[in-house]
Design a protein around this motif. Structure first.
Motif, PDB file in Angstrom:
ATOM      1  N   GLY A 149       0.798  -1.217   0.000  1.00  0.00           N
ATOM      2  CA  GLY A 149       0.000   0.000   0.000  1.00  0.00           C
ATOM      3  C   GLY A 149       0.832   1.269   0.000  1.00  0.00           C
ATOM      4  N   ALA A 150       0.132   2.401  -0.122  1.00  0.00           N
ATOM      5  CA  ALA A 150       0.785   3.707  -0.228  1.00  0.00           C
ATOM      6  C   ALA A 150       1.608   4.047   1.006  1.00  0.00           C
ATOM      7  N   TYR A 151       1.102   3.735   2.195  1.00  0.00           N
ATOM      8  CA  TYR A 151       1.841   4.032   3.428  1.00  0.00           C
ATOM      9  C   TYR A 151       3.096   3.166   3.521  1.00  0.00           C
ATOM     10  N   ALA A 152       2.979   1.924   3.096  1.00  0.00           N
ATOM     11  CA  ALA A 152       4.134   1.021   3.135  1.00  0.00           C
ATOM     12  C   ALA A 152       5.234   1.504   2.205  1.00  0.00           C
ATOM     13  N   ARG A 153       4.855   1.972   1.012  1.00  0.00           N
ATOM     14  CA  ARG A 153       5.859   2.488   0.066  1.00  0.00           C
ATOM     15  C   ARG A 153       6.559   3.717   0.639  1.00  0.00           C
ATOM     16  N   THR A 182       2.096  -8.158  17.573  1.00  0.00           N
ATOM     17  CA  THR A 182       0.955  -8.940  18.041  1.00  0.00           C
ATOM     18  C   THR A 182       0.682 -10.112  17.108  1.00  0.00           C
ATOM     19  N   ILE A 183       0.720  -9.851  15.805  1.00  0.00           N
ATOM     20  CA  ILE A 183       0.490 -10.912  14.819  1.00  0.00           C
ATOM     21  C   ILE A 183       1.579 -11.974  14.911  1.00  0.00           C
ATOM     22  N   ARG A 184       2.827 -11.539  15.005  1.00  0.00           N
ATOM     23  CA  ARG A 184       3.955 -12.476  14.994  1.00  0.00           C
ATOM     24  C   ARG A 184       3.987 -13.355  16.238  1.00  0.00           C
ATOM     25  N   GLU A 185       3.597 -12.802  17.381  1.00  0.00           N
ATOM     26  CA  GLU A 185       3.725 -13.533  18.642  1.00  0.00           C
ATOM     27  C   GLU A 185       2.507 -14.390  18.975  1.00  0.00           C
ATOM     28  N   ASP A 186       1.421 -14.226  18.217  1.00  0.00           N
ATOM     29  CA  ASP A 186       0.227 -15.018  18.454  1.00  0.00           C
ATOM     30  C   ASP A 186       0.161 -16.157  17.440  1.00  0.00           C
ATOM     31  N   GLU A 187       0.034 -17.368  17.907  1.00  0.00           N
ATOM     32  CA  GLU A 187       0.059 -18.532  17.025  1.00  0.00           C
ATOM     33  C   GLU A 187      -1.064 -18.492  15.992  1.00  0.00           C
ATOM     34  N   PHE A 188      -2.262 -18.097  16.417  1.00  0.00           N
ATOM     35  CA  PHE A 188      -3.394 -18.077  15.494  1.00  0.00           C
ATOM     36  C   PHE A 188      -3.253 -16.965  14.463  1.00  0.00           C
ATOM     37  N   TRP A 189      -2.941 -15.746  14.905  1.00  0.00           N
ATOM     38  CA  TRP A 189      -2.847 -14.610  13.975  1.00  0.00           C
ATOM     39  C   TRP A 189      -1.681 -14.783  13.005  1.00  0.00           C
ATOM     40  N   SER A 190      -0.581 -15.306  13.472  1.00  0.00           N
ATOM     41  CA  SER A 190       0.573 -15.488  12.583  1.00  0.00           C
ATOM     42  C   SER A 190       0.275 -16.513  11.492  1.00  0.00           C
ATOM     43  N   ALA A 191      -0.593 -17.478  11.797  1.00  0.00           N
ATOM     44  CA  ALA A 191      -0.960 -18.475  10.807  1.00  0.00           C
ATOM     45  C   ALA A 191      -2.066 -17.983   9.882  1.00  0.00           C
ATOM     46  N   GLN A 192      -2.916 -17.078  10.376  1.00  0.00           N
ATOM     47  CA  GLN A 192      -4.094 -16.677   9.620  1.00  0.00           C
ATOM     48  C   GLN A 192      -3.902 -15.404   8.802  1.00  0.00           C
ATOM     49  N   ILE A 193      -3.096 -14.471   9.282  1.00  0.00           N
ATOM     50  CA  ILE A 193      -2.958 -13.180   8.595  1.00  0.00           C
ATOM     51  C   ILE A 193      -1.786 -13.233   7.619  1.00  0.00           C
ATOM     52  N   ALA A 194      -2.074 -13.001   6.346  1.00  0.00           N
ATOM     53  CA  ALA A 194      -1.054 -13.082   5.300  1.00  0.00           C
ATOM     54  C   ALA A 194      -0.508 -11.724   4.916  1.00  0.00           C
ATOM     55  N   GLN A 195      -1.368 -10.697   4.893  1.00  0.00           N
ATOM     56  CA  GLN A 195      -0.940  -9.412   4.339  1.00  0.00           C
ATOM     57  C   GLN A 195      -1.687  -8.262   4.991  1.00  0.00           C
ATOM     58  N   LEU A 196      -0.972  -7.150   5.161  1.00  0.00           N
ATOM     59  CA  LEU A 196      -1.550  -5.894   5.628  1.00  0.00           C
ATOM     60  C   LEU A 196      -1.396  -4.869   4.516  1.00  0.00           C
ATOM     61  N   ASP A 197      -2.509  -4.383   3.979  1.00  0.00           N
ATOM     62  CA  ASP A 197      -2.461  -3.335   2.963  1.00  0.00           C
ATOM     63  C   ASP A 197      -2.807  -2.015   3.639  1.00  0.00           C
ATOM     64  N   ILE A 198      -1.895  -1.042   3.557  1.00  0.00           N
ATOM     65  CA  ILE A 198      -2.038   0.210   4.310  1.00  0.00           C
ATOM     66  C   ILE A 198      -2.117   1.379   3.330  1.00  0.00           C
ATOM     67  N   ASP A 199      -3.214   2.134   3.390  1.00  0.00           N
ATOM     68  CA  ASP A 199      -3.371   3.259   2.466  1.00  0.00           C
ATOM     69  C   ASP A 199      -2.640   4.493   2.971  1.00  0.00           C
ATOM     70  N   SER A 200      -2.754   5.587   2.253  1.00  0.00           N
ATOM     71  CA  SER A 200      -1.999   6.802   2.580  1.00  0.00           C
ATOM     72  C   SER A 200      -2.396   7.412   3.925  1.00  0.00           C
ATOM     73  N   LYS A 201      -3.600   7.070   4.428  1.00  0.00           N
ATOM     74  CA  LYS A 201      -4.069   7.579   5.721  1.00  0.00           C
ATOM     75  C   LYS A 201      -3.815   6.578   6.844  1.00  0.00           C
ATOM     76  N   CYS A 202      -3.005   5.577   6.567  1.00  0.00           N
ATOM     77  CA  CYS A 202      -2.621   4.539   7.532  1.00  0.00           C
ATOM     78  C   CYS A 202      -3.810   3.680   7.950  1.00  0.00           C
ATOM     79  N   LYS A 203      -4.785   3.535   7.067  1.00  0.00           N
ATOM     80  CA  LYS A 203      -5.887   2.610   7.318  1.00  0.00           C
ATOM     81  C   LYS A 203      -5.507   1.243   6.754  1.00  0.00           C
ATOM     82  N   ILE A 204      -5.724   0.208   7.559  1.00  0.00           N
ATOM     83  CA  ILE A 204      -5.220  -1.130   7.255  1.00  0.00           C
ATOM     84  C   ILE A 204      -6.341  -2.061   6.821  1.00  0.00           C
TER      85      ILE A 204
END
Length: 260
Positions: A149-153, A182-204
């Protein structure tokens, strides 16, 4: 109180002190005259992130000394070489020292990536555990959550996720690092969440590993509450309606889970 002066004892103590001082002086002089015999690189890489190996560190050391091996230890500025090694984005910390036999030891700690910034219009990059931005490597690919996303770039133009362009602490950057943690340290979230797309207003927007829905997380504040609502969605709603029921899940509204 009487004080008894013992001449023999004082002479022995004085002689011992002089002997120690002479030994220190001799050792320092001897060390200064010793040529570097060998270079030992010890990587502290408990997380098995093989972005660099011992030969890469040796090359960094040689950049500041044309022929480090064989040089006189006294004429080699180990602190300067240590500083140069620390400037590499893959390296978190480094320490150089020499022993009396002429060996130079470099202890190097590598940074740990926690997310990968992906983009279509340029090279990717990694976010390290301390927020430092690292380049990708031809040697190793770390399996971490993707950030786009734009914020990531925009982050790739900075040195550290947690700092703005003026060098001050960025609240959004700190919150983003907490979200990734939080995602990395939680077994469920680390397995379930693949990608975070963040726009220019930092909305995920979260893209899961399983399921086609887009999860609108919003800005990275109130994370604990939003993750609780998302867990309710996975544990209570999906078992009743099925995994492919919704295309969109919104967690931004207080006390609500909006699905479409």
């Amino acid at each position: 109180m009487k004080f008894k002066f013992n001449l023999k004892r004082e002479i022995k103590i004085g002689a011992a002190i002089i002997a120690v001082l002479l030994l220190i002086a001799f050792t320092e002089r001897r060390q200064g005259a010793v040529a570097i015999k060998d270079i030992s690189v010890k990587l502290e890489n408990v997380n098995e992130n093989h972005f660099m190996d011992e030969s890469d560190v040796s090359e960094l050391m040689q950049l500041s000394q044309e022929n480090l091996r064989g040089a006189n230890i006294e004429k080699v500025n180990l602190k300067s070489i240590e500083k140069k090694i620390k400037q590499d984005p893959f390296i978190h910390d480094a320490e150089l020292y020499s022993d009396l036999k002429g060996n130079v030891v470099a202890r190097v700690e590598l940074r740990r990536p926690v997310a990968r910034i992906v983009r279509n219009d340029g090279p990717d990059g990694y976010i390290a555990e301390d927020g430092t931005l690292m380049p990708v490597s031809d040697k190793f690919t770390s399996r971490v959550v993707l950030v786009s996303g734009a914020y990531a770039r925009k982050l790739l133009l900075q040195d550290n996720v947690m700092k703005a362009h003026d060098g001050k602490v960025s609240e959004e950057g700190v919150q983003l690092m907490q979200l990734i943690k939080t995602i990395r340290e939680d077994e469920f979230w680390s397995a379930q969440i693949a990608q975070l797309d963040i726009d220019s207003k930092c909305k995920i927007t979260i893209y899961p590993q399983v399921g086609d829905e887009q999860i609108e997380f919003g800005t990275p504040d109130n994370q604990e509450l939003k993750f609780k609502k998302l867990m309710i969605y996975y544990k209570e709603i999906l078992p009743r309606v099925g995994w492919n029921k919704y295309d969109r899940v919104n967690l931004e509204y207080e006390g609500q889970i909006v699905t479409e």
